[in-house]
Design an enzyme around this catalytic site. Sequence first.
Site, PDB file in Angstrom:
ATOM      1  N   GLY A  84       1.971 -10.691  10.665  1.00  0.00           N
ATOM      2  CA  GLY A  84       2.954 -10.136  11.601  1.00  0.00           C
ATOM      3  C   GLY A  84       3.137 -10.989  12.841  1.00  0.00           C
ATOM      4  O   GLY A  84       4.262 -11.197  13.310  1.00  0.00           O
ATOM      5  N   GLN A 104      -8.342  -7.647  -3.090  1.00  0.00           N
ATOM      6  CA  GLN A 104      -8.833  -6.512  -2.308  1.00  0.00           C
ATOM      7  C   GLN A 104     -10.297  -6.232  -2.682  1.00  0.00           C
ATOM      8  O   GLN A 104     -11.138  -6.008  -1.827  1.00  0.00           O
ATOM      9  CB  GLN A 104      -7.996  -5.258  -2.610  1.00  0.00           C
ATOM     10  CG  GLN A 104      -6.768  -5.112  -1.755  1.00  0.00           C
ATOM     11  CD  GLN A 104      -7.149  -4.829  -0.303  1.00  0.00           C
ATOM     12  OE1 GLN A 104      -7.232  -5.743   0.502  1.00  0.00           O
ATOM     13  NE2 GLN A 104      -7.396  -3.589   0.033  1.00  0.00           N
ATOM     14  N   GLY A 146       2.674  -5.115   7.575  1.00  0.00           N
ATOM     15  CA  GLY A 146       1.619  -5.836   6.874  1.00  0.00           C
ATOM     16  C   GLY A 146       0.492  -6.138   7.843  1.00  0.00           C
ATOM     17  O   GLY A 146       0.312  -5.435   8.846  1.00  0.00           O
ATOM     18  N   SER A 147      -0.229  -7.215   7.561  1.00  0.00           N
ATOM     19  CA  SER A 147      -1.407  -7.518   8.377  1.00  0.00           C
ATOM     20  C   SER A 147      -0.999  -8.085   9.737  1.00  0.00           C
ATOM     21  O   SER A 147       0.093  -8.648   9.896  1.00  0.00           O
ATOM     22  CB  SER A 147      -2.283  -8.525   7.637  1.00  0.00           C
ATOM     23  OG  SER A 147      -1.554  -9.720   7.466  1.00  0.00           O
ATOM     24  N   LYS A 156      12.163  -7.960   0.661  1.00  0.00           N
ATOM     25  CA  LYS A 156      11.144  -8.784  -0.003  1.00  0.00           C
ATOM     26  C   LYS A 156       9.855  -7.956  -0.042  1.00  0.00           C
ATOM     27  O   LYS A 156       9.173  -7.786   0.966  1.00  0.00           O
ATOM     28  CB  LYS A 156      11.026 -10.069   0.825  1.00  0.00           C
ATOM     29  CG  LYS A 156       9.816 -10.935   0.822  1.00  0.00           C
ATOM     30  CD  LYS A 156       8.976 -11.087  -0.368  1.00  0.00           C
ATOM     31  CE  LYS A 156       7.583 -11.496   0.105  1.00  0.00           C
ATOM     32  NZ  LYS A 156       6.509 -10.901  -0.619  1.00  0.00           N
ATOM     33  N   ASN A 161       0.801  -1.232   0.000  1.00  0.00           N
ATOM     34  CA  ASN A 161       0.000   0.000   0.000  1.00  0.00           C
ATOM     35  C   ASN A 161       0.834   1.283   0.000  1.00  0.00           C
ATOM     36  O   ASN A 161       0.355   2.319  -0.414  1.00  0.00           O
ATOM     37  CB  ASN A 161      -1.028  -0.008   1.134  1.00  0.00           C
ATOM     38  CG  ASN A 161      -0.393   0.040   2.489  1.00  0.00           C
ATOM     39  OD1 ASN A 161       0.721  -0.436   2.679  1.00  0.00           O
ATOM     40  ND2 ASN A 161      -1.078   0.614   3.458  1.00  0.00           N
ATOM     41  N   CYS A 166      -2.882   1.974   6.577  1.00  0.00           N
ATOM     42  CA  CYS A 166      -3.033   1.391   7.907  1.00  0.00           C
ATOM     43  C   CYS A 166      -3.593   2.423   8.878  1.00  0.00           C
ATOM     44  O   CYS A 166      -4.238   2.081   9.856  1.00  0.00           O
ATOM     45  CB  CYS A 166      -1.694   0.865   8.409  1.00  0.00           C
ATOM     46  SG  CYS A 166      -0.414   2.104   8.309  1.00  0.00           S
ATOM     47  N   GLU A 219       4.938  -3.941  12.222  1.00  0.00           N
ATOM     48  CA  GLU A 219       3.934  -2.867  12.207  1.00  0.00           C
ATOM     49  C   GLU A 219       2.746  -3.405  11.434  1.00  0.00           C
ATOM     50  O   GLU A 219       2.876  -3.820  10.294  1.00  0.00           O
ATOM     51  CB  GLU A 219       4.495  -1.592  11.558  1.00  0.00           C
ATOM     52  CG  GLU A 219       5.476  -0.842  12.448  1.00  0.00           C
ATOM     53  CD  GLU A 219       4.928  -0.496  13.825  1.00  0.00           C
ATOM     54  OE1 GLU A 219       3.707  -0.261  13.969  1.00  0.00           O
ATOM     55  OE2 GLU A 219       5.712  -0.488  14.795  1.00  0.00           O
ATOM     56  N   GLN A 233      -2.279 -10.641  11.113  1.00  0.00           N
ATOM     57  CA  GLN A 233      -2.197 -12.105  11.020  1.00  0.00           C
ATOM     58  C   GLN A 233      -0.780 -12.557  10.619  1.00  0.00           C
ATOM     59  O   GLN A 233      -0.169 -13.400  11.282  1.00  0.00           O
ATOM     60  CB  GLN A 233      -3.210 -12.578   9.983  1.00  0.00           C
ATOM     61  CG  GLN A 233      -3.463 -14.049  10.066  1.00  0.00           C
ATOM     62  CD  GLN A 233      -4.251 -14.528   8.856  1.00  0.00           C
ATOM     63  OE1 GLN A 233      -4.488 -13.794   7.907  1.00  0.00           O
ATOM     64  NE2 GLN A 233      -4.648 -15.780   8.907  1.00  0.00           N
ATOM     65  N   GLU A 291     -10.611  -4.698  10.542  1.00  0.00           N
ATOM     66  CA  GLU A 291      -9.951  -3.819   9.566  1.00  0.00           C
ATOM     67  C   GLU A 291     -10.458  -4.195   8.175  1.00  0.00           C
ATOM     68  O   GLU A 291     -10.270  -5.327   7.729  1.00  0.00           O
ATOM     69  CB  GLU A 291      -8.427  -4.005   9.620  1.00  0.00           C
ATOM     70  CG  GLU A 291      -7.720  -3.073   8.664  1.00  0.00           C
ATOM     71  CD  GLU A 291      -6.201  -3.266   8.624  1.00  0.00           C
ATOM     72  OE1 GLU A 291      -5.730  -4.402   8.552  1.00  0.00           O
ATOM     73  OE2 GLU A 291      -5.487  -2.246   8.657  1.00  0.00           O
TER      74      GLU A 291
HETATM   75  P1  NAD Z   1       0.250  -9.007   4.277  1.00  0.00           P
HETATM   76  O1  NAD Z   1       0.428  -9.308   5.714  1.00  0.00           O
HETATM   77  O2  NAD Z   1      -0.603  -9.908   3.463  1.00  0.00           O
HETATM   78  O3  NAD Z   1       1.659  -8.979   3.531  1.00  0.00           O
HETATM   79  C1  NAD Z   1       2.704  -8.136   3.947  1.00  0.00           C
HETATM   80  C2  NAD Z   1       4.021  -8.728   3.456  1.00  0.00           C
HETATM   81  O4  NAD Z   1       4.259  -9.963   4.124  1.00  0.00           O
HETATM   82  C3  NAD Z   1       4.051  -9.048   1.968  1.00  0.00           C
HETATM   83  O5  NAD Z   1       5.333  -8.794   1.452  1.00  0.00           O
HETATM   84  C4  NAD Z   1       3.742 -10.543   1.939  1.00  0.00           C
HETATM   85  O6  NAD Z   1       4.207 -11.211   0.787  1.00  0.00           O
HETATM   86  C5  NAD Z   1       4.494 -11.003   3.171  1.00  0.00           C
HETATM   87  N1  NAD Z   1       4.018 -12.282   3.736  1.00  0.00           N
HETATM   88  C6  NAD Z   1       2.797 -12.826   3.608  1.00  0.00           C
HETATM   89  N2  NAD Z   1       2.757 -14.018   4.279  1.00  0.00           N
HETATM   90  C7  NAD Z   1       3.975 -14.189   4.832  1.00  0.00           C
HETATM   91  C8  NAD Z   1       4.564 -15.199   5.644  1.00  0.00           C
HETATM   92  N3  NAD Z   1       3.883 -16.266   6.024  1.00  0.00           N
HETATM   93  N4  NAD Z   1       5.823 -15.042   6.035  1.00  0.00           N
HETATM   94  C9  NAD Z   1       6.533 -13.965   5.672  1.00  0.00           C
HETATM   95  N5  NAD Z   1       6.040 -12.977   4.914  1.00  0.00           N
HETATM   96  C10 NAD Z   1       4.776 -13.079   4.489  1.00  0.00           C
HETATM   97  O7  NAD Z   1      -0.259  -7.474   4.185  1.00  0.00           O
HETATM   98  P2  NAD Z   1      -0.651  -6.626   2.889  1.00  0.00           P
HETATM   99  O8  NAD Z   1      -1.971  -7.099   2.373  1.00  0.00           O
HETATM  100  O9  NAD Z   1       0.500  -6.569   1.946  1.00  0.00           O
HETATM  101  O10 NAD Z   1      -0.820  -5.171   3.514  1.00  0.00           O
HETATM  102  C11 NAD Z   1      -1.985  -4.731   4.134  1.00  0.00           C
HETATM  103  C12 NAD Z   1      -1.832  -4.762   5.649  1.00  0.00           C
HETATM  104  O11 NAD Z   1      -0.671  -4.013   6.020  1.00  0.00           O
HETATM  105  C13 NAD Z   1      -2.982  -4.094   6.381  1.00  0.00           C
HETATM  106  O12 NAD Z   1      -3.338  -4.888   7.481  1.00  0.00           O
HETATM  107  C14 NAD Z   1      -2.394  -2.759   6.846  1.00  0.00           C
HETATM  108  O13 NAD Z   1      -3.010  -2.213   7.985  1.00  0.00           O
HETATM  109  C15 NAD Z   1      -0.983  -3.154   7.118  1.00  0.00           C
HETATM  110  N6  NAD Z   1      -0.093  -1.975   7.110  1.00  0.00           N
HETATM  111  C16 NAD Z   1       0.421  -1.548   8.303  1.00  0.00           C
HETATM  112  C17 NAD Z   1       1.235  -0.419   8.344  1.00  0.00           C
HETATM  113  C18 NAD Z   1       1.823   0.067   9.642  1.00  0.00           C
HETATM  114  O14 NAD Z   1       2.832   0.785   9.612  1.00  0.00           O
HETATM  115  N7  NAD Z   1       1.270  -0.298  10.783  1.00  0.00           N
HETATM  116  C19 NAD Z   1       1.533   0.271   7.158  1.00  0.00           C
HETATM  117  C20 NAD Z   1       0.978  -0.205   5.955  1.00  0.00           C
HETATM  118  C21 NAD Z   1       0.179  -1.336   5.944  1.00  0.00           C
END
Ligand code: NAD
Length: 484
Positions: free
Chosen positions: A236, A334, A231-232, A178, A155, A287, A253, A234, A384
């Site tokens: 994280g 999405q 990322g998400s 990555k 995002n 986020c 985060e 879940q 979310e």
């Molecule tokens: P996601 O968790 O699906 O993916 C994030 C990253 O993790 C991607 O590069 C993905 O390929 C990788 N990933 C997925 N599964 C993995 C695993 N099992 N092991 C290691 N890496 C893995 O999230 P997304 O859909 O890319 O992003 C949206 C989410 O990110 C939303 O929940 C949003 O709130 C959050 N976000 C948080 C912040 C913050 O700073 N708090 C900023 C931006 C986005």
Amino acid sequence: MITKVNLTTKNYTDGEWQELQGTSKTVYNPSNINEKVGDMYFSTPEQILYTVSSAQMGFNTWRKQTGIERANYLYKMADELERAKEEVATLASREMGKPISEMLGEVTRGVNLLRYYAAEGARADGQSVPASDQHVLQYTKRVPLGVVAVITPWNFPVAIPIWKIAPALICGNSVVWKPAENSALTATRLMEIFEKANLPKGVLNLVIAKGRMIGDTLLEKADIDAVSFTGSTQTGTQIASICAKRNIKFQTEMGGKNAAVILNDADLEKTIPMILSGAFRSAGQKCTATSRIIVEKEIFPNFINSLQKAMSTLVVKDALDADAYLGPVASKDQYENISQYIELARKEATVIAEGRLDTISEGYYIPPIVVSGVGAQHKLFKEEIFGPVTVIIQAENFDEAIRLCNQSEYGLSASIFTNNMEKALLFLEEAEVGMVRVNQETAGVEYQVPFGGMKWSSSHTREQGQAALDFYSQVKTCAIKYSF
Ligand code: NAD
């Protein structure tokens, strides 16, 4: 004039480009799903392991350079990115659908972040501390962690990677980056641009891979020393538990369900545009997006009227339209996920207002929508959604507004709109979030201050500002007896 080029994802390892032959996927523009943007190929586990071993070698060279030497590379990266600003913004906009005006702002933020952290190369990296014995020089010094795996979401395809990579590099770490699948073409192009800064081999590396494989290979098997993830929640939390088992440093985060609180005395003319911007810029895929609006009872009817008027002017356009306020959502996944929440809202909530579509292209367009009529236990108020959907709820008074704001498992950001100084200060004290704002939208925190959340939004570390240096380094305490 921007030329549209078709791209292919590649790894960047040990200062060389590595073609990927594994599984592939075609990337289409979410603003126009008939337009191909490029092709994605993914790494094999062997390629990832090889990249990490070259990053270990890169680290051995890089850690020996002075901060000022490292800074010069970061300044070059900033200059190269600045030169390619329009091209990168356009590509990212075509890949993940963020409006071009926002994408240009994001690339500028990336340039500023690189320069901000470059300047850290010439700043103090420790303190001298008095010793109890005579003739002892005692001091602390920040030292790097080693190879840092940087895992980023789609995002903010430019700013988030840079707000991790820049502080990691200036502290003397090497990086294996990555990116998310939905921003892997932009990542490949960014890496091509950064290559022009001629960093030593193995210092900055890129691997393109699917999430699950990264979990198994990069996190479980490769010789990494730290992980910075956004990322998400879940994903994280899975990453956090792997890192805890390996006892390597990590930061995660994660998600948010951010509230904007509007009190009876708020100036609606100024407040409504900020609410809409917080909720719907980037199609709600931030986020820190405003996904709950909590309105004090007395002002509720006026607020709804003003909001409905303002929403009638909100249109969704092709992301490359110069005046697009809102583009499509980023991908088919999405689109389907958000559409399910909208279906639920139409069944179980009351639609207060909707924006409209202004495009003939076939894309992942979702007009923004504001709903009410659900309680604080409802999925729409709790989960979310990460799309252009926001929920309004009425609060009896200020105390109930704070309670509702804190009634969330997330704690990323929150805002209050009021002219009452006492209530503003109480809100700053009481809100259980990492970033709390008065008369400002929930999104848009600046790069020179700490960024991060509380509760399930974060592993309780912080990114950006000086706080990032704490994550990307460890402290050594040194003592020298120079005379007996
Ligand atoms: P996601 O968790 O699906 O993916 C994030 C990253 O993790 C991607 O590069 C993905 O390929 C990788 N990933 C997925 N599964 C993995 C695993 N099992 N092991 C290691 N890496 C893995 O999230 P997304 O859909 O890319 O992003 C949206 C989410 O990110 C939303 O929940 C949003 O709130 C959050 N976000 C948080 C912040 C913050 O700073 N708090 C900023 C931006 C986005």
